[in-house]
Design an enzyme around this catalytic site. Structure first.
Site, PDB file in Angstrom:
ATOM      1  N   LYS A 155       0.824  -1.205   0.000  1.00  0.00           N
ATOM      2  CA  LYS A 155       0.000   0.000   0.000  1.00  0.00           C
ATOM      3  C   LYS A 155       0.863   1.261   0.000  1.00  0.00           C
ATOM      4  O   LYS A 155       2.007   1.251   0.451  1.00  0.00           O
ATOM      5  CB  LYS A 155      -0.934   0.017   1.215  1.00  0.00           C
ATOM      6  CG  LYS A 155      -1.794  -1.232   1.361  1.00  0.00           C
ATOM      7  CD  LYS A 155      -2.627  -1.516   0.128  1.00  0.00           C
ATOM      8  CE  LYS A 155      -3.445  -2.777   0.286  1.00  0.00           C
ATOM      9  NZ  LYS A 155      -4.049  -3.213  -0.975  1.00  0.00           N
ATOM     10  N   ASP A 156       0.283   2.336  -0.471  1.00  0.00           N
ATOM     11  CA  ASP A 156       0.974   3.619  -0.558  1.00  0.00           C
ATOM     12  C   ASP A 156       1.511   4.040   0.808  1.00  0.00           C
ATOM     13  O   ASP A 156       0.834   3.903   1.827  1.00  0.00           O
ATOM     14  CB  ASP A 156       0.002   4.684  -1.086  1.00  0.00           C
ATOM     15  CG  ASP A 156       0.684   6.018  -1.309  1.00  0.00           C
ATOM     16  OD1 ASP A 156       1.230   6.224  -2.399  1.00  0.00           O
ATOM     17  OD2 ASP A 156       0.674   6.846  -0.378  1.00  0.00           O
ATOM     18  N   THR A 157       2.737   4.554   0.819  1.00  0.00           N
ATOM     19  CA  THR A 157       3.386   4.926   2.081  1.00  0.00           C
ATOM     20  C   THR A 157       2.703   6.122   2.737  1.00  0.00           C
ATOM     21  O   THR A 157       2.466   6.129   3.951  1.00  0.00           O
ATOM     22  CB  THR A 157       4.872   5.241   1.832  1.00  0.00           C
ATOM     23  OG1 THR A 157       5.516   4.072   1.322  1.00  0.00           O
ATOM     24  CG2 THR A 157       5.557   5.672   3.107  1.00  0.00           C
ATOM     25  N   LYS A 158       2.362   7.133   1.957  1.00  0.00           N
ATOM     26  CA  LYS A 158       1.837   8.371   2.542  1.00  0.00           C
ATOM     27  C   LYS A 158       0.361   8.283   2.906  1.00  0.00           C
ATOM     28  O   LYS A 158      -0.101   8.955   3.817  1.00  0.00           O
ATOM     29  CB  LYS A 158       2.049   9.532   1.561  1.00  0.00           C
ATOM     30  CG  LYS A 158       3.511   9.868   1.312  1.00  0.00           C
ATOM     31  CD  LYS A 158       3.633  11.038   0.348  1.00  0.00           C
ATOM     32  CE  LYS A 158       5.086  11.380   0.067  1.00  0.00           C
ATOM     33  NZ  LYS A 158       5.211  12.512  -0.896  1.00  0.00           N
ATOM     34  N   ALA A 159      -0.383   7.476   2.179  1.00  0.00           N
ATOM     35  CA  ALA A 159      -1.844   7.446   2.350  1.00  0.00           C
ATOM     36  C   ALA A 159      -2.244   6.761   3.652  1.00  0.00           C
ATOM     37  O   ALA A 159      -1.475   6.025   4.267  1.00  0.00           O
ATOM     38  CB  ALA A 159      -2.486   6.713   1.173  1.00  0.00           C
TER      39      ALA A 159
END
Length: 393
Positions: A37-41
């Site tokens: 999964k996306d790191t920032k989200a």
């Protein structure tokens, strides 16, 4: 297996799982997950923990990570269990009136619906958003050059990354002093530091340095090069005006399950079976695909095959190069991938004043994509970003 929901923000998936394993004092091999999964989200995903009690999980306290025990299962989590991902995304800083935003959004929605989805490209983040060279690391690994691959990963700076990281990489490039680099590389470059710690002790053992990284990350480098080639195959097909939803002789086609998800069963269109496959595609039982090249997956035939052969020759790479004898665990066997990505439940959820940008608007989009597909690929159809870094992907 204890099935949990892992909720995280500002955490790389591999590092989050590593941290959870350390807090539970168990091997990472006992934790399985199905997607990166996306790191920032803010993301939520299912994971499985082997032989761990809910009470132990409830005691884990990690900043920006929360684990929610759900149930016990006789099987662990793996990618085929996941149907897809639901996204809720806010696009900010729009400098158009609400009426223009609505009209443009509607036009893009109509186009996506008429085509049956968006081209199933691998998103920019597959290759690294700030420093897009993951596929270059994989390219050198397919050539059997672990040293060059390691130096690309460790020592190639990017103008978009943090100045401290850029300076440290440049210094390593100039000196090739791994001990000095280990001491000077910033702490947030965790994966680089894992490798540098090994190279400081064993300066010529580049394969061993790669093995300091999570197994899935090692393979991800080689898969990123497969993805790069797939994107080129698909780009050239579109450039030549070949349809994405109508099979041509020589195309691979994948059988779809009852949810419309690609299965592991596929066929290849020939002059004999073309009409049957065309009908199956129209009925939603099959879809057109292209190969992720590997030892188990040769190029297409027909016109699409000619495209692929031209690109492979230009890259000077062959399917057997993805079999890594010196690092077998990173071998990418290959498979086929749908070239059209259907979009489910696409909704313009809200348009309102952007509280973070005065005199601008923001828009919220919601949609569901099949597993393995990228939200950023859909977003760029709406946003048309000129600067991927500034746009956030």
């Amino acid at each position: 297996y204890l099935i949990c929901v892992l909720v995280k923000r500002r955490w790389d998936t591999f590092l989050a799982v590593r941290q959870v394993a350390q807090r539970l004092r168990i091997s990472q091999k006992r934790i399985r997950f199905a997607g990166i999964k996306d790191t920032k989200a803010l993301t939520a995903q299912h994971i499985s923990l082997q032989s761990v009690s809910p009470n132990r999980v409830s005691e884990v306290k990690i900043k920006d990570i929360t684990l929610y025990p759900q149930r016990f299962s006789k099987e662990r989590i793996y990618s085929q269990l996941i149907q897809g991902n639901r996204f809720h995304i806010t696009v900010r800083g729009l400098d158009h009136p609400v009426s223009v935003i609505e009209e443009r959004t509607k036009n893009v929605q109509d186009e996506i619906e008429s085509i049956g989805g968006v081209p199933n490209f691998f998103g920019h983040q597959r290759f690294g958003t700030i420093r897009p060279n993951t596929h270059q690391v994989g390219k050198h690994l397919t050539r059997g050059d672990a040293e060059k691959a390691a130096l690309v990963f460790l020592a190639e700076p990017s103008i978009h990354e943090h100045p401290e990281a850029r300076e440290a990489r440049q210094q390593l490039q100039d000196t090739l002093d791994f001990q000095e680099a280990f001491n000077s590389f910033p702490r947030f470059l965790r994966y680089e530091r894992f490798m540098l710690g090994h190279l400081a002790k064993y300066p010529r053992d580049f394969v061993g340095a790669f093995r300091e990284l999570p197994r899935r990350l090692r393979k991800l480098f080689v898969q990123a090069y497969q993805s790069y080639l797939f994107n080129r195959f698909l780009s050239e097909r579109i450039r030549r005006g070949i349809t994405l939803d109508e099979p041509q002789i020589g195309d691979y086609t994948i059988k779809l399950d009852e949810h419309g998800l690609p299965t592991e069963d596929y066929d290849q269109a020939t002059a004999t079976n073309l009409q049957t496959i065309e009908l199956a595609v129209k009925e939603g039982k099959m879809c057109v695909a292209a190969p992720l090249i590997g030892p188990d997956q040769p190029p297409s035939k027909g016109v699409q095959g000619e495209i692929e052969q031209e690109i492979l020759e230009a890259e000077d790479v062959a399917p057997e190069n993805f079999q890594l004898s010196f690092m077998p665990e990173a071998t990418a066997e290959g498979r086929v991938r749908a070239i059209l990505n259907p979009v489910r439940n696409l909704l313009q959820e809200e348009i309102a004043a952007d509280s973070e940008n005065p005199d601008r608007q923001m828009m919220k989009l919601g949609f569901t994509l099949h597993r393995g597909s990228y939200a950023t690929v859909l977003l760029r159809e709406f946003m048309k970003p000129q600067d991927l870094i500034n746009a956030g992907f």
